[in-house]
Design an enzyme around this catalytic site. Structure first.
Site, PDB file in Angstrom:
ATOM      1  N   ASP A  78      -0.486  -7.143   2.347  1.00  0.00           N
ATOM      2  CA  ASP A  78      -2.021  -7.170   3.193  1.00  0.00           C
ATOM      3  C   ASP A  78      -2.577  -8.106   2.999  1.00  0.00           C
ATOM      4  OD1 ASP A  78      -1.349  -4.374   3.962  1.00  0.00           O
ATOM      5  OD2 ASP A  78      -3.467  -3.926   3.386  1.00  0.00           O
ATOM      6  N   CYS A 119       2.369  -2.009  -3.328  1.00  0.00           N
ATOM      7  CA  CYS A 119       1.381  -2.252  -2.817  1.00  0.00           C
ATOM      8  C   CYS A 119       0.913  -1.425  -1.507  1.00  0.00           C
ATOM      9  CB  CYS A 119       1.585  -3.772  -1.971  1.00  0.00           C
ATOM     10  SG  CYS A 119       1.770  -4.976  -3.385  1.00  0.00           S
ATOM     11  N   CYS A 191      -2.444  -7.111  -6.606  1.00  0.00           N
ATOM     12  CA  CYS A 191      -3.696  -7.972  -6.937  1.00  0.00           C
ATOM     13  C   CYS A 191      -4.538  -7.134  -7.927  1.00  0.00           C
ATOM     14  CB  CYS A 191      -4.213  -8.184  -5.601  1.00  0.00           C
ATOM     15  SG  CYS A 191      -3.405  -9.543  -4.596  1.00  0.00           S
ATOM     16  N   GLU A 442      -7.816  -4.385   8.336  1.00  0.00           N
ATOM     17  CA  GLU A 442      -8.723  -4.609   7.468  1.00  0.00           C
ATOM     18  C   GLU A 442      -9.713  -5.675   7.598  1.00  0.00           C
ATOM     19  OE1 GLU A 442      -6.632  -2.670   3.235  1.00  0.00           O
ATOM     20  OE2 GLU A 442      -6.589  -4.768   3.598  1.00  0.00           O
ATOM     21  N   SER A 468     -10.691  -3.851   2.935  1.00  0.00           N
ATOM     22  CA  SER A 468     -10.046  -4.008   2.101  1.00  0.00           C
ATOM     23  C   SER A 468     -10.665  -3.469   0.671  1.00  0.00           C
ATOM     24  CB  SER A 468      -9.726  -5.646   1.886  1.00  0.00           C
ATOM     25  OG  SER A 468      -9.124  -5.625   0.641  1.00  0.00           O
TER      26      SER A 468
END
Length: 552
Positions: A78, A119, A191, A442, A468
């Site tokens: 993403d 993810c 992340c 997003e 997001s």
């Protein structure tokens, strides 16, 4: 065993001959056939190490007497897809991944599955597939990235996006922007904040489909490899005991997942995905259920972007198990439910201990008495919309301001970068929903630009698209019905006063009902943005965000 359909009996000798062509032996073919579904690729940082974890899972299957078979799954990053046409493919990829796992498992007669995602859309897609197939399955994710370092403080991807806004506003120079670019993401893993990937990896634990530690053990730790081996061994045990996903993902398990969601302050995307997983599991769930759980569940965590802590801090503090133990001690969890460990929820979490009250607030001192996510309703969102309440500044929980209306993300981000958005404004970004986008992009770029410019405590954003998990501020998404279906967000005009009351769960345009009717009568559906290829097909088939944006 299901795999007998592809390897036993004289009628299946042609099938068996193809297994011999792959180098398998009779000893292996007498064992349970376990599909190890790996989303490894060299384009997604969260997936770059999944080849090693998938191998560890295969080792675990072999140790327990199973026959592991590696098969692939796609996955979109993403972060790389953000802010351009590529983001249109992110949410739709969830359906492709789910369908492809169903295809591989049914076509080849797998007895069980070890699902290896990490993810944003890959984790819910694999859980959807597990629920749909209902064959013994376990999730072992790739784990979170360690936080980066910038001028001696921990940072993650949200600060990187916000740095662009700061640069555009002249608050930092190109050298500092370059420093962020090179040091924010130090290596493999999802992340480092409580973004969508880590939200769903934690909720995989909470719902009972992953082993304790799945959500928080950092990607680079040896404990992550050990977890993958344990998951492989458990997969064989699940087959032997015939424990299937729908035995685990019962209605009360979804309530547990929602409670953990609220306590952790997960991404608003978790709402979209839990609705979709529940749909595959045949479990009734709606936005009212989510608000009911949120109203009684305290919020214990403010991980990035809501606060300064990161996933490694949550791990060191005691992980999801500790958060679940606190919820259980307050009577907010169904404790006797079955999980993939073979133990109950309580048995999995009873040894949890809070080692860091900065990362996990204690029971008597939560950030708030209600959950990290709130659902709002009103004349602008008759079927509901969602906001990550835990990432909203106190002064923005109740807000009224003039609408600044944009038909698409690009126009909004241009206005923000050009300094055309003022304190007090309410930015409305529409025709970005599941059907109108298509793909429900997003909106991390506009939220990060505002935060980087210091406007996140004075400007709200509302969209029928998504935000997001890295977004912070009064970012209200999933507005339903969406603009492309004639939802009221399509009728908002520049300068309309919009009232937001997050504690009361309200979102309204402050105009008379007669004016709504007049605008409704004059509205015309726009031409579809995509008519060919996969996106065109998706736009024709996708349902509303308030039902999970699943395909009809």
């Amino acid at each position: 065993m299901r795999s007998d359909n592809v390897k036993r009996g004289p009628e299946r000798r042609p099938n068996r001959s193809l297994f011999y062509a792959l180098g398998y032996t009779d000893e292996e073919l007498d064992r349970p056939l376990i599909g190890v579904v790996s989303a490894f690729s060299e384009i997604v940082p969260g997936h770059a190490h999944l080849d090693k974890l998938a191998q560890a899972a295969k080792d675990g299957v072999r140790m327990a007497g199973g026959m592991p078979v590696l098969v692939p799954a796609i996955g979109v990053c993403d972060g790389i897809a953000m802010g351009h046409r590529g983001m249109k493919y992110s949410l739709p990829s969830r359906e492709l991944i789910c369908d492809s796992i169903e295809t591989m498992a049914e076509a080849h007669g797998f007895d069980g599955l070890v699902l290896v995602p990490n993810c944003d859309k890959i984790v819910p897609a694999m859980l959807m597939a597990a629920a749909r197939l209902n064959i013994p399955s376990i999730v072992v994710s790739g784990g979170p990235m360690l936080a980066g370092r910038q001028k001696g403080r921990k940072v993650s991807l949200s600060q990187m996006f916000e740095a662009v806004g700061s640069y555009k506003a002249g608050m930092i120079d190109e050298e500092e922007l370059d420093d962020y670019t090179k040091h924010t993401c130090p290596g493999c893993g999802s992340c480092a904040g409580m973004y969508t990937a880590n939200s769903m990896n934690c909720l995989s634990e909470a719902i009972g489909m992953a082993l304790p530690g799945n959500g928080t053990i950092p990607a680079v730790y040896a404990a992550r490899t050990q977890l993958a081996k344990q998951a492989g061994m458990k997969a064989v045990e699940l087959v032997e005991k015939h424990i299937c996903p729908r035995d685990i993902m019962v209605p009360q398990a979804f309530e547990n997942a929602l409670a953990v969601d609220m306590a952790l302050g997960c991404s608003t995307n978790s709402v979209l995905h839990l609705l979709a997983i529940a749909n595959e599991a045949g479990v009734p769930m709606d936005l009212e259920t989510i608000n009911r759980i949120s109203a009684k569940t305290p919020n214990y965590c403010h991980l990035a972007p809501a606060g300064p802590t990161h996933m490694e801090d949550l791990y060191e503090a005691g992980g999801v198990q500790t958060v679940m133990k606190q919820l259980a001690q307050q009577g907010l969890l169904h404790q006797e439910l079955k999980t993939v460990t073979g133990k109950t929820v309580w048995e999995n979490v009873k040894d949890g201990r809070n080692r860091d009250h900065n990362a996990i607030r204690p029971m008597d001192n939560p950030y708030s008495r209600t959950g990290g996510i709130a659902v709002l309703w009103g004349n602008m969102a008759k079927d509901g919309c969602v906001v990550k309440r835990s990432a909203v500044a106190e002064e923005m929980l109740v807000h009224e301001g003039p609408a600044r209306v944009f038909d698409g993300e690009e126009a909004a981000i241009s206005a923000i970068y050009e300094g055309k958005i003022n304190p007090g404004d309410v930015v409305v970004i529409r025709y970005e929903g599941p059907k109108g986008g298509p793909g429900m992009r997003e909106m991390l770029n506009p939220t990060s630009a505002l935060a980087g410019m210091g406007l996140d405590k004075s400007v709200a954003l509302i969209t029928d698209g998504r935000f997001s998990g890295a977004s912070r501020g009064a970012s209200i998404g999933h507005v339903s019905p969406e603009a492309a279906e004639g939802g009221e967000i399509a009728l908002v005009q520049e300068g309309d006063r919009i009232g937001i009351d997050i504690p009361a769960g309200r979102l309204n345009v402050l105009i008379e009902e007669e004016e709504w009717k007049k605008r409704k009568a004059a509205w015309k559906a726009p031409e579809p943005k995509e008519t060919s290829g996969w996106l065109g097909r998706y736009a024709r088939l996708v349902s509303s965000a308030n039902t999970g944006a699943v395909l009809k």
